[in-house]
Design a protein around this motif. Structure first.
Motif, PDB file in Angstrom:
ATOM      1  N   ARG A  51      37.352  35.603  74.204  1.00  0.00           N
ATOM      2  CA  ARG A  51      35.910  35.785  74.198  1.00  0.00           C
ATOM      3  C   ARG A  51      35.290  35.413  75.542  1.00  0.00           C
ATOM      4  N   GLY A  54      33.031  38.112  77.521  1.00  0.00           N
ATOM      5  CA  GLY A  54      31.612  37.804  77.662  1.00  0.00           C
ATOM      6  C   GLY A  54      31.173  37.660  79.103  1.00  0.00           C
ATOM      7  N   ALA A  64      29.379  40.354  75.537  1.00  0.00           N
ATOM      8  CA  ALA A  64      28.741  39.051  75.327  1.00  0.00           C
ATOM      9  C   ALA A  64      27.751  39.123  74.172  1.00  0.00           C
ATOM     10  N   ASN A  65      26.975  40.200  74.136  1.00  0.00           N
ATOM     11  CA  ASN A  65      25.983  40.360  73.073  1.00  0.00           C
ATOM     12  C   ASN A  65      26.655  40.591  71.721  1.00  0.00           C
ATOM     13  N   ASP A 101      28.228  37.561  70.209  1.00  0.00           N
ATOM     14  CA  ASP A 101      27.261  36.555  69.780  1.00  0.00           C
ATOM     15  C   ASP A 101      26.399  37.041  68.625  1.00  0.00           C
ATOM     16  N   THR A 102      26.578  38.312  68.232  1.00  0.00           N
ATOM     17  CA  THR A 102      25.769  38.856  67.130  1.00  0.00           C
ATOM     18  C   THR A 102      26.675  39.474  66.062  1.00  0.00           C
ATOM     19  N   LYS A 112      30.061  37.743  65.810  1.00  0.00           N
ATOM     20  CA  LYS A 112      30.023  36.281  65.888  1.00  0.00           C
ATOM     21  C   LYS A 112      30.800  35.652  64.742  1.00  0.00           C
ATOM     22  N   PHE A 121      24.111  31.907  77.250  1.00  0.00           N
ATOM     23  CA  PHE A 121      25.477  32.433  77.307  1.00  0.00           C
ATOM     24  C   PHE A 121      26.441  31.400  76.743  1.00  0.00           C
ATOM     25  N   ASN A 122      27.275  31.813  75.798  1.00  0.00           N
ATOM     26  CA  ASN A 122      28.249  30.925  75.175  1.00  0.00           C
ATOM     27  C   ASN A 122      29.628  31.240  75.741  1.00  0.00           C
ATOM     28  N   CYS A 174      32.354  29.744  75.027  1.00  0.00           N
ATOM     29  CA  CYS A 174      33.383  29.456  74.012  1.00  0.00           C
ATOM     30  C   CYS A 174      34.492  28.543  74.536  1.00  0.00           C
TER      31      CYS A 174
END
Length: 478
Positions: A130, A134, A141-142, A145-146, A149, A268-269, A271
């Motif tokens: 990830r 991302g 990335a989006n 996270d959506t 996720k 921004f994650n 991970c």
């Protein structure tokens, strides 16, 4: 300068100079110039058979049915070279001293080391990370996270998504390049457009045009595989993955470094899956990068990490404490591991070098060697040469002996230089009966290698006499 010298030497067929540049100056054997040409291509084109064999034996790439492979074969000046190319068996750089960054990223994708998401495309599995997806693509990335996720498995069944093209897309995200059959190029372009990868679309268009023009102008050539590699100076991959290092920095260190060279998007994650604690500072990192780039960290995290299972950082991540270094020094280690680059100021280069040696990061050691080379002068050259010998920095050692050759008439008056010569002589004689002294041989080589004019000859003789007088004065004959 070294890269330009490599291309010039390949055109001339100077095997000795090419060997020196690859083995002592650490130049990449597969570097491309602005005309998309490699050292092997120039050696083939100019008919230097011995050099072609040397390059192939030392990792030069020449795959059949690729643009660069066909170009080398078509341009070869003799049948002997063509036979050598047909017999080509790729030599992996694992036998070389370098730790190739692009091959690490490709291996990360191929082996799925510490992957945290599995894509299944029409039944074919692709393990991925990830953090990389991302950092390299705002679309991924989006989605991660959506819609995706919390999912460890993502199944893609859409009829317009081709598994081969998806694999090529992942290769591009991981390495900045790709290899794909020409029949799947349109599928790759469709995916690149869907994932909003405009750079990939532009690169594919430019490469297809280049290959089409080459095939049209060279009857009998067949390109079945499209291969793309980012130019050596292309910063896109490094800048994207530097985002992961930015995210790993403790908040208290971000201000100390001034304005970061890369954007830091809100929310921004990255991970992270491991925390390194250095003098109370917590670095939120990724095992895939640390284990993949360093045998030290692989042993620490994969083999012995269970000893630290009880430790947890903020956010519930497993934590491990690193001793014997400062957060500032570890920051250089961090950026090197993620991006293969870090700016090491000369004043901290020795501290970073010691950690790079401990953490088994030869590429970072070489960056430190380049930084230390900025300190070269008459007073420091002997000490830097000793550092180069101690840490096995061939390029810095060569730079030191080259500098010694230039100032040898002043250097022979210094006791530390005389002592260095004595130590080298003692080490050699401790191994075997011979009079050759490596340090002296290297200095002689650099003294004699610049002779081009009569005035150079006079200067060479003067420097050699100064060196010979020193050897006589300390009782050495070599």
């Amino acid at each position: 300068m070294d890269i330009s010298d490599l291309f010039t030497s390949c055109r001339k067929g100077d095997v000795g100079r090419v060997r020196y540049l690859l083995e002592q100056r650490d130049v990449d054997v597969n570097v491309w110039d602005k005309w998309d040409s490699t050292p092997l291509y120039y050696a083939c084109l100019c008919g230097h058979e011995e050099l072609v064999l040397y390059l192939l034996a030392n990792g030069a790439r020449c795959e059949a049915n690729t643009f660069h492979g066909e170009r080398c074969f078509y341009g070869a000046a003799s049948d002997t070279i063509r036979r050598a190319l047909l017999d080509y068996k790729q030599v992996t750089p694992s036998s070389r001293r370098r730790d190739y960054y692009d091959e690490f990223l490709q291996r990360l994708l191929d082996q799925g080391i510490h992957s945290d998401v599995l894509f299944v495309v029409h039944g074919k599995p692709f393990r991925a990370h990830r953090c990389i997806l991302g950092a390299r693509s705002s679309y991924f990335a989006n989605m991660l996270d959506t819609k995706w996720k919390g999912k460890s498995i993502v199944v893609l069944r859409h009829p317009l998504i081709n598994a081969v093209a998806f694999g090529a897309l992942l290769q591009y995200l991981y390495t900045g390049g790709l290899d794909v059959g020409v029949e799947h190029i349109s599928d790759c372009e469709r995916l690149a457009k869907q994932c909003q990868l405009l750079d990939l679309l532009n690169d594919l268009e430019a490469k297809c045009k280049e290959v089409s023009e080459f095939v049209a102008s060279k009857p009998g050539t067949h390109v079945k595989v499209l291969s793309m590699r980012p130019p050596a100076e292309d910063p896109r991959l490094r800048e994207d993955l530097a985002l992961l290092a930015d995210c790993a920095l403790p908040p208290e260190l971000r201000g100390d470094l001034g304005e970061l060279p890369f954007p830091f998007p809100d929310g921004f994650n990255s991970c992270p899956d491991v925390c390194f604690q250095v003098e109370g500072c917590s670095f939120l990192c990724h095992k895939a990068f640390f284990c993949g780039r360093s045998d030290y960290f692989r042993a620490l995290l994969d083999d012995h990490f269970r000893e630290n299972e009880g430790l947890e950082a903020s956010g519930g991540l497993p934590a491990i404490t690193l001793h014997g270094l400062s957060p500032h020094v570890f920051t250089h280690v961090l950026y090197y591991i993620y991006t293969n680059h870090t700016e090491v100021p000369p004043e901290v280069a020795y501290d970073v070098l010691s950690m790079a040696d401990m953490y088994l990061l030869p590429g970072l050691k070489r960056l430190c060697g380049r930084s230390l080379a900025q300190l070269l002068d008459e007073d420091s050259v002997v000490g830097l040469w000793r550092v180069a010998k101690l840490f096995r920095l061939a390029r810095l050692e060569d730079q030191c002996t080259e500098y010694m050759a230039k100032v040898i008439e002043k250097l022979v008056e210094q006791e530390d230089f005389s002592e260095a010569v004595r130590e080298e002589a003692a080490a050699v004689r401790g191994r075997q009966e011979q009079d050759s002294i490596p340090l002296v041989d290297d200095i002689r080589f650099h003294i004699t290698s610049v002779v081009q004019t009569y005035s150079n000859i006079k200067e060479m003789e003067r420097r050699l006499h100064a060196l010979e007088d020193l050897l006589v004065s300390i009782g050495l004959d070599c």
